[in-house]
Design a protein around this motif. Structure first.
Motif, PDB file in Angstrom:
ATOM      1  N   UNK A  55       1.081  -1.052  -0.299  1.00  0.00           N
ATOM      2  CA  UNK A  55      -0.122  -0.342  -0.292  1.00  0.00           C
ATOM      3  C   UNK A  55       0.743   0.981  -0.005  1.00  0.00           C
ATOM      4  N   UNK A  56       2.205   0.904  -0.376  1.00  0.00           N
ATOM      5  CA  UNK A  56       3.141   2.314  -1.285  1.00  0.00           C
ATOM      6  C   UNK A  56       2.840   3.070  -2.094  1.00  0.00           C
ATOM      7  N   UNK A  57       2.549   4.121  -2.065  1.00  0.00           N
ATOM      8  CA  UNK A  57       1.695   5.303  -3.087  1.00  0.00           C
ATOM      9  C   UNK A  57       2.600   5.340  -4.060  1.00  0.00           C
ATOM     10  N   UNK A  58       4.197   5.624  -3.907  1.00  0.00           N
ATOM     11  CA  UNK A  58       5.021   6.258  -4.478  1.00  0.00           C
ATOM     12  C   UNK A  58       5.971   5.493  -4.877  1.00  0.00           C
ATOM     13  N   UNK A  59       6.952   6.176  -5.579  1.00  0.00           N
ATOM     14  CA  UNK A  59       8.048   4.447  -5.673  1.00  0.00           C
ATOM     15  C   UNK A  59       9.369   6.036  -6.609  1.00  0.00           C
ATOM     16  N   UNK A  61       2.725   5.165 -17.486  1.00  0.00           N
ATOM     17  CA  UNK A  61       1.361   6.384 -17.176  1.00  0.00           C
ATOM     18  C   UNK A  61       1.039   5.552 -18.721  1.00  0.00           C
ATOM     19  N   UNK A  62       0.960   6.160 -19.410  1.00  0.00           N
ATOM     20  CA  UNK A  62      -0.108   6.370 -20.832  1.00  0.00           C
ATOM     21  C   UNK A  62      -0.721   4.862 -20.811  1.00  0.00           C
ATOM     22  N   UNK A  80      -0.265   5.995 -11.991  1.00  0.00           N
ATOM     23  CA  UNK A  80      -1.004   7.286 -11.846  1.00  0.00           C
ATOM     24  C   UNK A  80      -2.205   7.276 -11.984  1.00  0.00           C
ATOM     25  N   UNK A  81      -2.729   5.809 -12.547  1.00  0.00           N
ATOM     26  CA  UNK A  81      -4.311   5.863 -12.478  1.00  0.00           C
ATOM     27  C   UNK A  81      -4.928   4.059 -11.428  1.00  0.00           C
ATOM     28  N   UNK A  83      -6.074   1.470  -5.637  1.00  0.00           N
ATOM     29  CA  UNK A  83      -4.835   1.470  -5.906  1.00  0.00           C
ATOM     30  C   UNK A  83      -4.200   2.507  -6.950  1.00  0.00           C
ATOM     31  N   UNK A  84      -3.341   3.637  -6.661  1.00  0.00           N
ATOM     32  CA  UNK A  84      -2.863   4.454  -7.898  1.00  0.00           C
ATOM     33  C   UNK A  84      -1.777   4.268  -7.248  1.00  0.00           C
ATOM     34  N   UNK A  85      -0.877   4.068  -7.997  1.00  0.00           N
ATOM     35  CA  UNK A  85       0.432   4.331  -8.005  1.00  0.00           C
ATOM     36  C   UNK A  85       2.032   5.259  -8.883  1.00  0.00           C
ATOM     37  N   UNK A  86       2.699   6.182  -8.139  1.00  0.00           N
ATOM     38  CA  UNK A  86       3.534   7.483  -8.669  1.00  0.00           C
ATOM     39  C   UNK A  86       4.582   6.723  -8.898  1.00  0.00           C
ATOM     40  N   UNK A  87       5.260   6.762 -10.286  1.00  0.00           N
ATOM     41  CA  UNK A  87       6.922   6.589  -9.733  1.00  0.00           C
ATOM     42  C   UNK A  87       7.537   7.712 -10.998  1.00  0.00           C
ATOM     43  N   UNK A  88       8.448   7.633  -9.732  1.00  0.00           N
ATOM     44  CA  UNK A  88       9.463   8.418 -10.175  1.00  0.00           C
ATOM     45  C   UNK A  88      11.397   7.711 -10.155  1.00  0.00           C
TER      46      UNK A  88
END
Ligand code: FMN
Ligand code: SF4
Ligand code: FES
Lengths: 436, 154, 919
Positions: free
Chosen positions: A119-123, A146-147, A152-153, A160-165
């Motif tokens: 449940x970690x939403x940022x990577x 992302x596309x 991001x969705x 659950x929505x995940x962002x990755x940088x």
């Protein structure tokens, strides 16, 4: 029997990258689609725990156990972070690069699953700054993900929505140490943090954070897709899965191979790397990066995994071996390592900051023929004091592993430097390379 | 002064972190990519953008080895000096570069074309010795190959 | 409490500590560097290693860093373990690898923590045979010298400067064995607490530059206990002298007041004592030379002249002083009689002080010590610019904002001493701190919310906060929305706190603000909270003077002009700082005789007929009462040359010389030593009754001996005058205190007011303080932290202040001129110290940019402002925090005579504007 190579099976050997299309065609991102119907976060955690997956960053810590320390549930702090450790600056190690360049989407998928499980939403992918090609390919893969809506969705059928940088580092080996890495990500000096508290409780920006080696993360989609039993059976020993083994040094065919965990060093050296180069003989090898102790002929038949190498011999590390041959001065070899460690010390704790440059200078004086018996004693002293727990992090103890074992196995060579008053391999051992 | 595009790039980087400071390293790398190195003025500009002091930023900048606080040549050759490459003759490569371009480790050739720096293992150990020029990595760089590799970098 | 076993002996310790401080608290010697009692543990230096055993069967154990290990019950460790000892010796050996062998020329030598630790670990022989690394040093301004080669990379300096003191311009650069501690570039270290680096750095990297200019070894200093005279907080200092020169000020630990740290004004402002402008001779000046300083005429017996004039006087006006000791003021009061004693402060300040006294005397809320401030978990500051008016209190608040986040730290089970972990867990979260004032400083960046407004509006905010907390308290009509919402947020934060603190200043001279602050405190009290109230006062003994009572300066002026008196005695006071030049001129003009007892030449002294040279603080004994109401004793450090005497002694001499036969039994004339002064003071008012308890009296002896001011190892005393005479002059005697001016006397545990140097065998550095505490960081053993003279009574119920001012209205023509205190520049004494002088900014006028534009002024231009009969040259600063319709005037020496706040027609007052040369 066909050997399974889930991580690298599809990697192009010509150095080009695997596209999103290819990745999906071969079953990529399937795990993510299945989450809604088949698997909750707990299930992913359980699968990983049961698979016996051990961290591939060198420590071999059980990934499932590590995840178990992350606070879960609605009262857990938010956000939580998952970080891929792609710093890979351990000399002799190049396995993560092979994966990231060859199959960037594998890492993205692994991170999504790890994020989902915890449940970690940022990577963040923490990438060493020199890996420009990996950076390019990962940037592209992230944009594509992302596309496609993997990032991001909310994942299909879940909330659950995940962002990755992607974070490109600016150099420094110590960034690979997970707590130093966290400081680096926060935009600070990459000085390690004391543990406890562990990052799983207090990590990035004070929030629960799991740092996982890149190769570790690549395993997760396969575990989710094929189950933990399948995964365990991939290995020859109790530690589950395959491992990317590598070899460098004067061997006929240096390179990397994904093999079952527990393959012996002899097999990698002789069967895959084609044995030693012409005219040179094997003297020893560092089993996985330079923070591991030398193994010699007598250890070559040990299964190379996290459990089979007795502690008094050493440890697997990153499983990318560096071979020492008889045309290379072991003192010069170790000097090279210690110079690296001295330069890469973060400068925080005394033994490491001051001890390592001293060791490097002593070794230099060995090479220059100006060392004495007392210098040997000083080297011994450092190997004794720069032990785990005595220094702030694992860098200095790592630096002592090859030195201590070299002093054990190649002590004669050190002593010959003293008695001959010069390096028996001459100053520049590599000049002997004409033999090759 | 930061240019508009520089500023834009920094703004983008900042979105990756919960606070501006998090983007400090990215910011240094972004601007260095454009300007070659981080001068004192540049440092101040970036610090201002990040809302931290010059001390804050320089403390970070001087920690990491890929941030240049001194001018570099038009190109930078990073010669891997870690053990696998050392075994395979990285010192000879470095000697060769020195002979060809009159730049020892840490120096810039007099014509400003090339700065030579040592670098820790580039992760190309299976193709040692390795050299990275700007962002391109070359494997199995024997001293005799140096000149032809360098042709691209004028 | 927990029991730990150290080398097979059991010790009872507080389990909230780490093992290092637990051991040190029991007098066990564990060496350390990076740990500091005020700054917690980070585990960097690895010097404090000890062996820890799992249980009594574990024989091998493992090395742990004692500073990073909790002192939990049952912990078994060994300090003497051979492996632990050898490891610790190795750590020193590593630290010494690059350390220069310059102890003989190093400023830190003799009080160097590194020296102490080297001896403690037994490292003696150098085995490192390679070149040492070297660094370039930086020029860091007038206070601090920088010698980076001595650095042992303990990281304390940056931890102190940045994390503890909120500084920005010092950091660590580089990595591996090339780390550098300094500024980005050479330049003045800006932080107002930079001087503590001198004590925080365990070696000689950061040293006291002012001390360097007249350097002497620590053991050759003659030292005594002082109280900082430069603001109202009463920080405890040690003042040290050699050969008639005051050499330096160091921090003197007092757990309730300053703890381990001072501000730079306090540390570096001492050199007024050595000033060439000191008055050293008693002088009589004939009338025609009045006002022309330097033109004096020798009257053979000035004191007799003065006594004569006192005898002949037809009424004497005695003007006291908020910077003179309580005893000196009492002496004057006794000499002239209570009716003729004037406080020496203007009417407005007089009013404020009596209001404040009332608040503490009649209200239910106690004042706050600096220690209380550090511990408070929500703070609301009204109208005080702490950084400039009471710097040490600002430093305390920087710690208080960590209190609330600490609760989360506790939840995560991170021990509070684990500094790095705490900071990582807390990140940028801060506890509530609300600052309402009219001038922004860097300190405001730590505030939860700030409010910049004219004093009346600040008072309104305060009243509104009080009204929100307690409905019964008066509400504020027509409060604007912004202020109303802020008031609600402040009220909420204060109400949720366990230990809320209200701080109010007197700098803006706003009665309403003080009343509003009292209402807030009382409102909280009404809600069952336990708030504290802290009032920042103008000077070191403002509170003492207030308690003593007496009328204002204006009344004194009236007494002379109306002819009820013809003689004036001014005690340590420059009246030109307090009233219009014309008024003071007239005052002296009309007096038949004016006498000034003071230490430094100033305009008032120049106008006097008789000048009697007063001893400064370090040259005399006395008591100051801090803004908290805490009475604290300071002791004479050395006997100075010339005719210099403590003011109270001059006054008592005058008393004796002029007293009639029948009052020989009482009055100041009967005082023979300082104890007499103290006893007399105790009788003056009930609140002074316990004044004798604040420190041991002159008769105090230990084992029949006095306490030496000099160190045991004082060198060369017998040869100091050998070029003049081979006989050693007898040391001066000291009738006034239990201290002696020699190195002979009792050495051993002392009541804290008598500790002049912290020293213990093996502990030559200031870290020796640890050996004076039962629990490291806690109170000193036998601590006598001064006596709080005013405590609220349990039954006291206060009414409310109801005079809510109307909202401030900017006008077209006139601006409200507000005083801006400057930490360097506004204090009379420190302003005469060269290092401070270097830091005093140009006089300036701050205005809101819109006002600037309205007046057609340019930022950074220079104007001449004609105002209150003088013209001031001021730099123009556009400052968005300055409330529209007000202007701020920086109170630096050049403008010391102005009386502010005041309304001024700037259009008329601004004479010339010159655009400053472009830099
Ligand atoms: C000095 C030092 C350098 C390290 N460098 C790396 C690295 O480059 N990559 C990595 O994955 N782990 C590295 N590690 C290990 C990490 O601290 C951490 O254990 C690892 O990333 C955890 O991932 P895993 O559990 O998946 O192996 C390093 C550790 C030390 C002490
Ligand atoms: S400068 Fe002083 S305090 Fe700072 S790290 Fe160096 S030795 Fe420690
Ligand atoms: S004092 Fe414990 S590691 Fe420095």
């Amino acid at each position: 029997m066909k050997m399974e190579r889930p991580l690298t099976e599809h990697i192009h050997l010509d150095g080009t990258t695997r596209t999103l299309r290819e990745y999906v065609k071969d079953g990529g991102y399937r795990s993510v689609q299945r989450l809604a119907t088949m698997l909750g976060p707990k299930d992913v955690q359980r699968l990983v725990t049961e698979s016996g997956l051990r961290g591939r960053g060198g420590g071999g810590f059980l990934t499932g156990t590590k995840w178990g320390f992350v606070p879960m549930g609605p009262s857990a702090p938010k956000p939580k972070y998952i970080v891929a450790n792609g710093d890979e600056m351990e000399p002799g190690t190049f396995k993560d690069r092979v994966l990231m360049e060859g199959d960037p989407h594998g890492l993205v998928e692994g991170m999504i699953l790890a994020g989902y499980a915890l449940d970690a939403e940022v990577g963040y992918i923490f990438l060493r700054g020199e890996y420009h090609l990996s950076a390019q390919r990962l940037t592209r893969a992230i944009a594509e993900a992302y596309e496609e809506g993997y990032l991001g969705k909310p994942l299909p059928g879940t909330t659950f929505c995940f962002d990755l940088h992607l974070h490109a580092s600016a150099g420094r080996y110590i960034c690979g140490e997970e707590t130093a890495l966290i400081n680096a990500l926060e935009g600070k000096r990459a000085v390690p943090r004391a543990k406890p508290p562990f990052p799983q409780a207090v990590g990035l920006w004070g929030k629960p954070t799991v740092v996982q080696n890149v190769e570790t993360l690549y395993n997760i989609p396969h575990i989710v897709n094929h189950g933990s039993d399948w995964y365990r059976r991939l290995s020859r020993t109790q530690d589950g899965g395959t491992k990317i083994y590598g070899i460098s040094g004067r061997v006929t065919n240096p390179g990397w191979w994904e093999l079952p965990l527990g393959t012996t060093a002899r097999e990698v050296l002789e069967r895959y790397a084609g044995g030693m180069s012409d005219g040179v003989r094997f003297r020893g090898l560092l089993p996985g990066g330079i923070s591991t102790a030398f193994m010699t002929e007598e250890h070559l038949d040990l299964p190379m995994d996290f459990s089979s190498i007795p502690p008094e011999v050493g440890r697997l590390g990153t499983a990318t071996m560096i071979v020492l041959d008889d045309h290379t001065c072991p003192v010069g070899f170790v000097l090279n390592l210690e110079k690296f460690f001295a330069r890469e010390s973060c400068g925080w704790c005394t033994p490491c900051r001051e001890g390592l440059p001293w060791v490097a200078r002593i070794l230099t004086s060995f090479e220059e023929g100006r060392a004495s018996k007392e210098d040997l004693a000083l080297l011994d002293m450092h190997t004794k004091w720069l032990a785990p727990g005595h220094t702030f992090c694992g860098l200095a103890p790592g630096a002592m592993a090859p030195l201590q074992s070299a002093l054990k196995y190649f002590r004669d060579d050190f002593e010959r430097h003293i008695s001959l008053r010069h390096c028996p391999w001459s100053k520049k051992p590599a000049q002997l390379r004409v033999v090759v | 002064m930061l240019s508009g595009t520089e500023r834009q790039e920094l703004e983008d980087a900042v979105t990756h972190y919960p606070d501006k400071r998090g983007a400090a390293i990215d910011a240094l790398l972004i601007i260095q990519r454009r300007r070659g190195w981080i001068s004192d003025e540049t440092l101040l500009d970036i610090a201002q953008f990040l809302e931290i002091t010059a001390e804050d930023l320089d403390s970070i900048a001087t920690f990491y080895n890929l941030i240049f606080r001194k001018p570099v040549g038009r190109h930078v050759a990073f010669v891997c000096d870690s053990v696998s490459c050392w075994i395979k003759g990285s010192e000879q490569v470095q000697e060769q570069i020195k002979a060809l371009y009159a730049a020892d480790l840490g120096q810039t050739s007099p014509d400003g074309r090339l700065t030579v720096l040592p670098i820790a293992c580039l992760g190309h150990c299976e193709r040692a010795p390795a050299v990275m020029i700007d962002q391109d990595v070359y494997g199995e760089v024997m001293p005799e190959k140096v000149e032809s590799i360098m042709e691209k970098y004028t | 409490m927990a029991t730990i076993i150290v080398d097979n002996k059991s010790y009872t310790v507080d389990e909230r500590q780490n093992l290092l401080s637990a051991c040190l608290g029991h007098g066990l010697s564990v060496p350390y560097f990076c740990w500091h009692p005020a700054m917690g543990s980070v585990g960097a230096c690895r010097q404090c290693a000890v062996k820890q055993f799992k249980d009594d069967r574990d024989q091998s154990g493992r090395l742990v860093m004692s500073c990073m290990a909790p002192a939990i019950n049952g912990t078994r460790i060994s300090i003497d373990d051979p492996e632990a000892k050898a490891f610790r010796a190795s750590v020193i050996e590593w630290l010494m690898v690059n350390h220069p062998h310059d102890c003989p020329v190093c400023d830190e030598g003799g009080e160097c923590h590194l020296q102490d630790m080297t001896v403690m670990t037994g490292h003696v022989y150098r085995r490192y045979r390679f070149p040492k690394r070297t660094h370039r040093n930086q020029v860091l301004g007038p206070f601090i010298r920088h010698e980076m080669n001595r650095c042992i990379q303990c990281y304390r300096c940056v931890r102190y400067y940045r994390d503890y003191a909120g500084g920005r311009d010092l950091n660590v650069f580089g990595s591996h064995d090339a780390v550098y501690f300094g500024r980005e570039q050479d330049g003045v270290l800006e932080n107002e607490f930079s001087g503590n680096l001198v004590e925080v750095c365990p070696t000689g990297v950061f040293t006291d530059k002012t001390f360097f200019h007249h350097y002497t070894r620590k053991w050759d200093l003659q030292s005594a206990q002082s109280i900082c005279p430069h603001c109202s907080l009463g920080c405890n200092t040690t003042a040290s002298e050699r050969s008639g020169t005051l050499r330096r000020i160091t921090n003197r630990f007092n757990s309730q007041v300053n703890g381990y740290f001072l501000c730079d004004r306090g540390r570096f402002g001492y050199e007024y004592v050595n000033s060439p402008h000191r008055i050293r001779r008693a002088v009589v000046r004939q009338e025609r030379h009045r006002g022309q300083s330097g033109t004096t005429e020798e009257v053979p017996q000035p004191f007799e002249f003065a006594a004569d004039r006192v005898r002949q006087a037809r009424g004497i006006v005695g003007i006291g002083s908020p910077r003179a000791s309580l005893e000196a003021n009492v002496a004057l009061r006794s000499l002239v009689g209570p009716q003729q004693f004037y406080q020496g402060i203007d009417e407005q300040e007089h009013q404020l002080l009596s209001t404040i006294l009332n608040i503490f005397r009649t209200g239910p809320v106690p004042s706050a010590s600096i220690h209380d401030a550090e511990q408070s978990d929500a703070v609301f500051v009204l109208g005080a610019d702490l950084l400039n008016e009471a710097p040490r209190l600002a430093l305390a608040l920087l710690q208080s904002i960590r209190q609330q986040p600490m609760e989360q730290v506790d939840e995560l089970k991170i021990p509070r001493w684990d500094e790095a972990a705490v900071r990582n867990a807390v990140q940028n979260r801060r506890g509530p701190l609300f600052l309402a004032g009219y001038q922004r400083t860097w300190f405001h960046e730590y505030a939860t919310d700030t409010y910049f407004a004219a004093p009346d509006d600040i008072a309104r905010l305060g009243f509104a906060v009080a009204g929100t907390i307690a409905q019964e308290s008066p509400s504020v009509p027509n409060l604007n929305r912004e202020a109303g919402e802020l008031a609600r947020r402040i009220a909420e934060a204060l109400s949720h706190a366990q230990r809320p603190l209200i701080i109010v200043g007197t700098g803006s001279r706003s009665q309403a603000t003080i009343e509003a602050a009292a209402n807030v405190a009382w409102a909280l009290h009404r809600q069952g909270k336990q708030p504290r109230l802290s009032v920042v006062l103008p000077e070191a003994n403002s509170m003492g003077l207030a308690l003593l009572g007496g009328r204002s300066l204006n009344d004194a002026f009236d007494a002379i002009s109306q002819g009820t008196a013809d003689t004036v005695i001014v005690l340590e006071n420059d009246l030109y700082r307090r009233a219009d030049q014309a008024k003071v001129d007239a005052f002296f003009e009309n007096a038949r005789t004016s006498m000034v007892i003071d230490s430094l030449d100033h305009r008032t002294a120049a106008h006097a007929d008789v000048v009697l040279p007063a001893a400064t603080g370090p040259e005399s004994d006395g008591t100051f009462v801090s803004q908290e109401g805490r009475a604290q004793r300071f002791y004479q450090v050395f006997v100075t040359d010339g005719d210099v005497k403590a003011s109270w002694q001059w006054l008592s001499d005058l008393g004796r010389a002029t007293s009639q036969k029948n009052d020989r039994e009482s009055g100041v004339g009967t005082w023979h030593n300082f104890d007499d002064a103290v006893s007399a003071t105790a009788m003056v008012a009930p609140e002074f009754a316990r004044i004798g308890e604040i420190a041991p009296s002159a008769s105090f002896r230990l084992v029949g001996q006095k306490v030496p001011r000099q160190s045991e190892r004082c060198s060369g005393r017998t040869s100091l005058t050998s070029h003049l005479t081979m006989h050693e002059p007898p040391p001066p005697g000291d009738l006034h205190s239990p201290l002696g001016f020699t190195m002979e006397g009792y050495r051993g545990p002392l009541p804290s007011p008598l500790i002049s140097q912290f020293w213990a065998p093996g502990w030559n550095s200031i870290q020796a303080v640890n050996t004076y505490q039962n629990e490291v960081g806690g109170p000193l053993r036998d601590e006598m932290p001064g006596v709080r003279l005013i405590e609220p009574g349990a039954t006291k119920v206060a009414g409310w202040f109801t005079a809510v001012p109307r909202a401030f209205q900017p006008t077209d023509q006139r601006w409200l001129l507000l005083p801006l205190s400057a930490v360097f520049g506004s204090d009379e004494l420190s302003n005469r110290s060269p290092a401070i002088v270097e830091r005093i900014a140009q006089p300036s006028l701050s205005l809101h940019p819109s006002d600037g534009t309205r007046l057609g002024l340019q930022e950074h231009s220079v104007i001449d402002l004609a105002f209150q009969g003088a013209t001031y040259r001021l730099a123009v600063h556009f400052e968005p925090s300055t409330p529209v319709g007000t202007v701020g005037l920086s109170l630096v020496p050049d403008v010391s005579g102005v009386s502010v706040p005041a309304w001024v027609d700037l259009c008329a007052a601004i004479k010339i504007e010159r655009t400053r040369r472009a830099a």
